[in-house]
Design an enzyme around this catalytic site. Structure first.
Site, mmCIF file in Angstrom:
data_model
loop_
_atom_site.group_PDB
_atom_site.id
_atom_site.type_symbol
_atom_site.label_atom_id
_atom_site.label_comp_id
_atom_site.label_asym_id
_atom_site.label_seq_id
_atom_site.Cartn_x
_atom_site.Cartn_y
_atom_site.Cartn_z
ATOM 1 N N HIS A 259 0.842 -1.197 0.000
ATOM 2 C CA HIS A 259 0.000 0.000 0.000
ATOM 3 C C HIS A 259 0.874 1.242 0.000
ATOM 4 O O HIS A 259 1.938 1.251 0.620
ATOM 5 C CB HIS A 259 -0.917 0.012 1.238
ATOM 6 C CG HIS A 259 -2.093 0.899 1.058
ATOM 7 N ND1 HIS A 259 -2.049 2.230 1.360
ATOM 8 C CD2 HIS A 259 -3.344 0.654 0.576
ATOM 9 C CE1 HIS A 259 -3.223 2.773 1.079
ATOM 10 N NE2 HIS A 259 -4.017 1.837 0.598
ATOM 11 N N ASP A 310 -7.947 -5.351 -0.554
ATOM 12 C CA ASP A 310 -8.386 -6.216 -1.655
ATOM 13 C C ASP A 310 -8.045 -7.685 -1.430
ATOM 14 O O ASP A 310 -8.648 -8.560 -2.047
ATOM 15 C CB ASP A 310 -7.735 -5.753 -2.962
ATOM 16 C CG ASP A 310 -8.235 -4.397 -3.369
ATOM 17 O OD1 ASP A 310 -9.460 -4.212 -3.363
ATOM 18 O OD2 ASP A 310 -7.416 -3.520 -3.651
HETATM 19 C C1 COA Z 1 -0.493 -0.490 -3.891
HETATM 20 C C2 COA Z 1 0.780 -0.217 -4.680
HETATM 21 C C3 COA Z 1 0.384 0.269 -6.084
HETATM 22 C C4 COA Z 1 1.583 0.866 -3.982
HETATM 23 O O1 COA Z 1 2.601 1.175 -4.829
HETATM 24 P P1 COA Z 1 3.765 2.230 -4.514
HETATM 25 O O2 COA Z 1 3.498 2.985 -3.279
HETATM 26 O O3 COA Z 1 3.965 2.990 -5.773
HETATM 27 O O4 COA Z 1 4.976 1.297 -4.182
HETATM 28 P P2 COA Z 1 6.007 0.725 -5.221
HETATM 29 O O5 COA Z 1 5.303 0.097 -6.375
HETATM 30 O O6 COA Z 1 6.981 1.818 -5.529
HETATM 31 O O7 COA Z 1 6.682 -0.415 -4.348
HETATM 32 C C5 COA Z 1 7.721 -0.198 -3.415
HETATM 33 C C6 COA Z 1 8.534 -1.492 -3.314
HETATM 34 O O8 COA Z 1 7.718 -2.542 -2.822
HETATM 35 C C7 COA Z 1 7.558 -3.560 -3.818
HETATM 36 N N1 COA Z 1 6.151 -3.924 -3.862
HETATM 37 C C8 COA Z 1 5.095 -3.138 -3.545
HETATM 38 N N2 COA Z 1 3.959 -3.801 -3.687
HETATM 39 C C9 COA Z 1 4.308 -5.037 -4.104
HETATM 40 C C10 COA Z 1 3.562 -6.171 -4.431
HETATM 41 N N3 COA Z 1 2.243 -6.163 -4.344
HETATM 42 N N4 COA Z 1 4.219 -7.259 -4.845
HETATM 43 C C11 COA Z 1 5.555 -7.279 -4.924
HETATM 44 N N5 COA Z 1 6.321 -6.237 -4.619
HETATM 45 C C12 COA Z 1 5.697 -5.109 -4.218
HETATM 46 C C13 COA Z 1 7.965 -2.910 -5.134
HETATM 47 O O9 COA Z 1 8.425 -3.845 -6.053
HETATM 48 C C14 COA Z 1 9.056 -1.995 -4.646
HETATM 49 O O10 COA Z 1 10.201 -2.750 -4.382
HETATM 50 P P3 COA Z 1 11.644 -2.203 -4.770
HETATM 51 O O11 COA Z 1 11.829 -0.958 -3.952
HETATM 52 O O12 COA Z 1 12.537 -3.336 -4.398
HETATM 53 O O13 COA Z 1 11.592 -1.922 -6.234
HETATM 54 C C15 COA Z 1 1.630 -1.499 -4.778
HETATM 55 O O14 COA Z 1 1.910 -1.984 -3.477
HETATM 56 C C16 COA Z 1 0.973 -2.566 -5.618
HETATM 57 O O15 COA Z 1 1.104 -2.532 -6.860
HETATM 58 N N6 COA Z 1 0.232 -3.526 -4.987
HETATM 59 C C17 COA Z 1 -0.459 -4.553 -5.724
HETATM 60 C C18 COA Z 1 -1.766 -3.994 -6.239
HETATM 61 C C19 COA Z 1 -2.773 -3.802 -5.143
HETATM 62 O O16 COA Z 1 -3.004 -4.668 -4.320
HETATM 63 N N7 COA Z 1 -3.434 -2.645 -5.179
HETATM 64 C C20 COA Z 1 -4.485 -2.324 -4.244
HETATM 65 C C21 COA Z 1 -4.072 -1.240 -3.319
HETATM 66 S S1 COA Z 1 -5.310 -0.982 -2.079
#
Ligand code: COA
Length: 375
Positions: A259, A310
């Site tokens: 998140h 989710d």
């Molecule tokens: C929610 C979300 C978009 C937040 O994204 P964000 O704040 O932009 O965080 P980032 O995508 O930059 O992730 C930060 C780090 O955690 C990792 N990470 C975050 N969520 C992850 C996931 N669901 N699976 C694997 N790795 C994840 C990223 O790869 C990154 O790692 P790194 O620094 O080694 O590259 C992201 O956690 C995600 O895509 N989750 C899956 C989709 C989801 O469940 N969405 C519903 C949200 S309520």
């Protein structure tokens, strides 16, 4: 040097009285109430009142809201015609986005931007979005569209329209709690897009249409469908560890995990987990939940990431027998309460959103080459 906050991380874009997300301690607050205080004690309609008016309703106010929502359920014939003629393989979120946009065509007071008229629009969209979603599911399944009823609350009525049968109290209450947990969530991406749209002094229908399109994405509301697809692809408990390891090695995002704001457990997740446990125990198929638990453990151990809303809502809806591609629409139905509340709040003290960008293109000074001479 300009500082670019990619994804607007850490930026406070506006103030709001609707809800607060405290990421460090995992707390979600709706207008002064901790979500743990609300979940299971109040209905979705009471939360709608809280988000729109800042207070939980008394009996009289709740009855007025029930009556108002229930008398706004009928869809214009033009929208029913669209729903029944839409391609059967269309995505439900695409149909909902288009139909909510179409609702604006049937607003006979487009030039009236008074607060009262906008409140009425909020009621109309909130009351009709679930009818749109359920009718599309019926239509694509070749089933008739049951007339709307006025004797059921929002969650029960959606289940009724979807199945054509009055739902059990347990199913209706379970969905109602899920609605409560999803109703608002600070300046999340879809709420932000609704506020950006309305801040141009566009209209409520356009703002909610923007929000629906934003929620659809797999990084936002679309993740709940992604969770079930992932579980189905993994197939069995024995495959979980290897599947996750492989996905992480390929830098894939695991749906329902992580998140932007919560650095600890999403406070909505334990409620949904408990509901999922209860339902799967009853249905006698605890496999999906056990697989989910293993995924959550691995992600916590390997990446320090927690399950989000989710992750378990997917199992709850699956256990209720709801079609997988209706999971994100259910999110949209409940979040409409928050979106419309935010639109009303934005209009009450409006300022256009217009951030800057850091230019990374070529340095200025290039000269135009006549088109015939360009490579
Ligand atoms: C929610 C979300 C978009 C937040 O994204 P964000 O704040 O932009 O965080 P980032 O995508 O930059 O992730 C930060 C780090 O955690 C990792 N990470 C975050 N969520 C992850 C996931 N669901 N699976 C694997 N790795 C994840 C990223 O790869 C990154 O790692 P790194 O620094 O080694 O590259 C992201 O956690 C995600 O895509 N989750 C899956 C989709 C989801 O469940 N969405 C519903 C949200 S309520």
């Amino acid at each position: 040097m300009p500082v670019v906050a990619k994804g607007l991380e850490g930026i406070i874009a506006n103030s709001t009285r609707l809800s607060d997300v405290l990421g460090d301690i995992g707390q979600l607050i709706y207008a002064g109430y901790d979500i743990n205080e609300l979940a299971g004690k109040v209905s979705f309609e009471e939360v709608v009142h809280l988000l729109w008016y800042g207070e939980l309703p008394n009996w009289r106010q709740l009855n007025v809201l029930h009556e108002t929502l229930r008398t706004h359920r009928d869809l214009p014939q033009g929208i029913i015609d669209f729903i029944t003629s839409a391609p059967k393989d269309a995505g439900p979120m695409d149909v909902i986005r288009t139909a909510v946009s179409m609702l604006g065509l049937y607003d006979h007071h487009v030039d009236d931007t008074s607060v009262d008229r906008n409140r009425e629009r909020a009621v109309g969209i909130t009351a009709r979005i679930s009818v749109i979603a359920a009718y599309f599911h019926r239509a694509r399944s070749g089933k008739s569209l049951p007339p709307v009823r006025k004797d059921l609350g929002e969650a029960a009525h959606f289940l009724y329209l979807l199945t054509g049968e009055t739902p059990s109290d347990e199913a209706a209450q379970t969905l109602d709690v899920a609605y409560v947990l999803h109703a608002d969530h600070g300046m999340n991406a879809s709420t932000f897009s609704a506020r950006v749209t309305i801040a141009t002094l566009s209209d409520m229908f356009s703002a909610i249409t923007s929000a629906i399109g934003t929620l659809k994405g797999p990084l936002h509301g679309g993740a709940n469908e992604g969770v079930i697809h992932m579980l189905q692809e993994i197939g069995s408990e024995a495959n979980v560890d290897a599947w996750i390891e492989n996905a992480l090695a390929q830098k894939k995002k695991i749906m329902g995990i992580g998140h932007r704001v919560y650095k600890v457990l999403d406070p909505r997740a334990p409620h949904l987990r408990a509901m999922a446990m209860k339902l799967t125990e009853k249905a006698g198929d605890p496999k999906w939940l056990r697989m989910s638990e293993r995924i959550a453990t691995i992600m916590k151990e390997k990446k320090g990431l927690n399950a989000n809303v989710d992750f378990y809502s997917a199992t709850v809806y699956y256990s209720l027998g709801l079609p997988t591609d209706m999971f994100t629409p259910i999110f949209a139905i409940s979040r409409t309460a928050g979106w419309t509340g935010h639109v009303l709040e934005q209009l009450a003290d409006n300022r256009l959103y217009r951030p800057l960008s850091e230019y990374t293109g070529p340095a200025v000074g290039k000269k135009v080459t006549p088109i015939a001479l360009r490579a």
